[in-house]
Design a protein around this motif. Structure first.
Motif, PDB file in Angstrom:
ATOM      1  N   ARG A 127       5.214  15.509 -22.257  1.00  0.00           N
ATOM      2  CA  ARG A 127       6.472  16.054 -21.758  1.00  0.00           C
ATOM      3  C   ARG A 127       7.451  14.930 -21.418  1.00  0.00           C
ATOM      4  NH1 ARG A 127       8.033  20.885 -19.187  1.00  0.00           N
ATOM      5  NH2 ARG A 127       5.876  21.643 -19.322  1.00  0.00           N
ATOM      6  N   ALA A 128       6.947  13.911 -20.741  1.00  0.00           N
ATOM      7  CA  ALA A 128       7.802  12.777 -20.361  1.00  0.00           C
ATOM      8  C   ALA A 128       8.351  12.063 -21.604  1.00  0.00           C
ATOM      9  CB  ALA A 128       7.020  11.798 -19.493  1.00  0.00           C
ATOM     10  N   ALA A 129       7.507  11.925 -22.635  1.00  0.00           N
ATOM     11  CA  ALA A 129       7.951  11.255 -23.863  1.00  0.00           C
ATOM     12  C   ALA A 129       9.048  12.053 -24.558  1.00  0.00           C
ATOM     13  CB  ALA A 129       6.761  11.064 -24.806  1.00  0.00           C
ATOM     14  N   LEU A 130       8.930  13.372 -24.573  1.00  0.00           N
ATOM     15  CA  LEU A 130       9.952  14.210 -25.206  1.00  0.00           C
ATOM     16  C   LEU A 130      11.237  14.227 -24.383  1.00  0.00           C
ATOM     17  CD1 LEU A 130       7.689  17.100 -26.477  1.00  0.00           C
ATOM     18  CD2 LEU A 130       9.170  15.682 -27.907  1.00  0.00           C
ATOM     19  N   GLU A 131      11.107  14.263 -23.074  1.00  0.00           N
ATOM     20  CA  GLU A 131      12.300  14.220 -22.225  1.00  0.00           C
ATOM     21  C   GLU A 131      13.044  12.907 -22.405  1.00  0.00           C
ATOM     22  OE1 GLU A 131      10.640  15.052 -18.402  1.00  0.00           O
ATOM     23  OE2 GLU A 131      10.750  17.250 -18.673  1.00  0.00           O
ATOM     24  N   ARG A 132      12.294  11.850 -22.589  1.00  0.00           N
ATOM     25  CA  ARG A 132      12.891  10.539 -22.840  1.00  0.00           C
ATOM     26  C   ARG A 132      13.698  10.534 -24.135  1.00  0.00           C
ATOM     27  NH1 ARG A 132       8.786   5.684 -24.224  1.00  0.00           N
ATOM     28  NH2 ARG A 132      10.200   3.898 -24.314  1.00  0.00           N
ATOM     29  N   MET A 133      13.292  11.360 -25.101  1.00  0.00           N
ATOM     30  CA  MET A 133      13.999  11.477 -26.380  1.00  0.00           C
ATOM     31  C   MET A 133      15.116  12.529 -26.321  1.00  0.00           C
ATOM     32  SD  MET A 133      12.609   9.351 -28.541  1.00  0.00           S
ATOM     33  CE  MET A 133      12.119   8.177 -27.278  1.00  0.00           C
ATOM     34  N   GLY A 134      15.367  13.085 -25.140  1.00  0.00           N
ATOM     35  CA  GLY A 134      16.402  14.106 -25.002  1.00  0.00           C
ATOM     36  C   GLY A 134      15.989  15.468 -25.505  1.00  0.00           C
ATOM     37  N   LEU A 135      14.680  15.739 -25.526  1.00  0.00           N
ATOM     38  CA  LEU A 135      14.168  16.993 -26.097  1.00  0.00           C
ATOM     39  C   LEU A 135      13.427  17.830 -25.054  1.00  0.00           C
ATOM     40  CD1 LEU A 135      12.840  15.576 -29.482  1.00  0.00           C
ATOM     41  CD2 LEU A 135      14.880  16.978 -29.159  1.00  0.00           C
ATOM     42  N   GLY A 136      13.811  17.694 -23.809  1.00  0.00           N
ATOM     43  CA  GLY A 136      13.159  18.460 -22.759  1.00  0.00           C
ATOM     44  C   GLY A 136      13.308  19.964 -22.907  1.00  0.00           C
ATOM     45  N   ASP A 137      14.328  20.404 -23.654  1.00  0.00           N
ATOM     46  CA  ASP A 137      14.534  21.842 -23.883  1.00  0.00           C
ATOM     47  C   ASP A 137      13.969  22.313 -25.223  1.00  0.00           C
ATOM     48  OD1 ASP A 137      16.323  20.417 -25.433  1.00  0.00           O
ATOM     49  OD2 ASP A 137      18.011  21.771 -25.099  1.00  0.00           O
ATOM     50  N   ARG A 138      13.172  21.462 -25.860  1.00  0.00           N
ATOM     51  CA  ARG A 138      12.604  21.821 -27.172  1.00  0.00           C
ATOM     52  C   ARG A 138      11.071  21.731 -27.169  1.00  0.00           C
ATOM     53  NH1 ARG A 138      17.147  23.171 -27.619  1.00  0.00           N
ATOM     54  NH2 ARG A 138      18.616  22.806 -29.335  1.00  0.00           N
TER      55      ARG A 138
END
Length: 227
Positions: A127-138
């Motif tokens: 989750r943290a890795a995706l949020e870092r990529m701006g994908l927290g809503d995906r």
């Protein structure tokens, strides 16, 4: 003097196709320092894929030495190579290579499963890795519900979730439009400059290669500095 993260000496690799020996790599020498961003270019058939497979510990050379982070990969067995890949190397591919029936979050979790990380911890890390990529809503989206740029950012998150020392990017902008290519390269620039991530990039595109600190050209199985 800084010890190279990646060190190759007199690397050779050949294949036999229809009784004909193809010399894919002919005495490759390469040092990559920690935190360096290197681009490798070359025409089709020049040996780029063979070199990338060896750098990524997916294949082994016929002759020569390859040390990654002080470890001699040419003397490792398949299980050791698999463990090294999972801990030291992140991969980003042209076609994203995401599992099609698996959510973005689950795709990013995959390397952590192989690393033996528990379910709760790996979910938090993914989750943290995706949020870092701006994908927290995906997080719950499948690959076919993502744009090309989003899918590549999921792939980058997956590559980085194990905190590798080396990122190998094989034509990472080859399947996206110009605007998305610019975004992906800006992201790689940020990872290299702000987090000191070592990147080796293979590309056909001169404007993509220009993001690297050093550009090399592979021709007939031999590396040369780009003029």
């Amino acid at each position: 003097m800084t010890t190279p993260l990646l060190q190759i000496r007199d690397l050779h690799k050949a294949y036999v196709l229809d009784g004909v020996t193809i010399h894919a790599l002919r005495g490759i020498n390469l040092n990559v320092a920690p935190g360096e961003f290197v681009a490798i270019m070359g025409p089709s058939g020049s040996g780029k894929s063979t070199l990338m497979n060896i750098l990524g510990c997916l294949d082994v050379p016929d002759d020569g030495d390859y040390h990654l982070n002080g470890q001699d990969i040419t003397r490792m067995g398949s299980d050791q190579l698999a463990a090294l890949r999972n801990h030291e190397i992140g991969f980003v591919f042209q076609n994203f290579n995401l599992l099609p029936r698996t959510s973005a979050l689950e795709n990013v979790e995959t390397p952590l499963i192989y690393a033996g990380v528990g379910k709760r911890e790996r979910r938090q890390q993914a989750r943290a890795a995706l949020e870092r990529m701006g994908l927290g809503d995906r997080l719950g989206h499948l690959p076919n519900q993502l744009s090309g740029g989003q899918a590549q950012r999921v792939a980058i998150a997956r590559a980085l979730v194990t905190k590798p020392s080396l990122l190998l990017a094989d034509e990472p902008t080859g399947n996206v439009d110009t605007a998305t290519s610019t975004e992906i390269m800006a992201l790689l620039d940020e990872l290299n400059q702000q987090e000191n991530l070592t990147i080796v990039l293979i590309t056909h595109e001169p404007d993509v290669a220009e993001h690297a600190q050093r550009q090399l050209f592979l021709r007939d199985g031999q590396l040369e500095a780009r003029a």
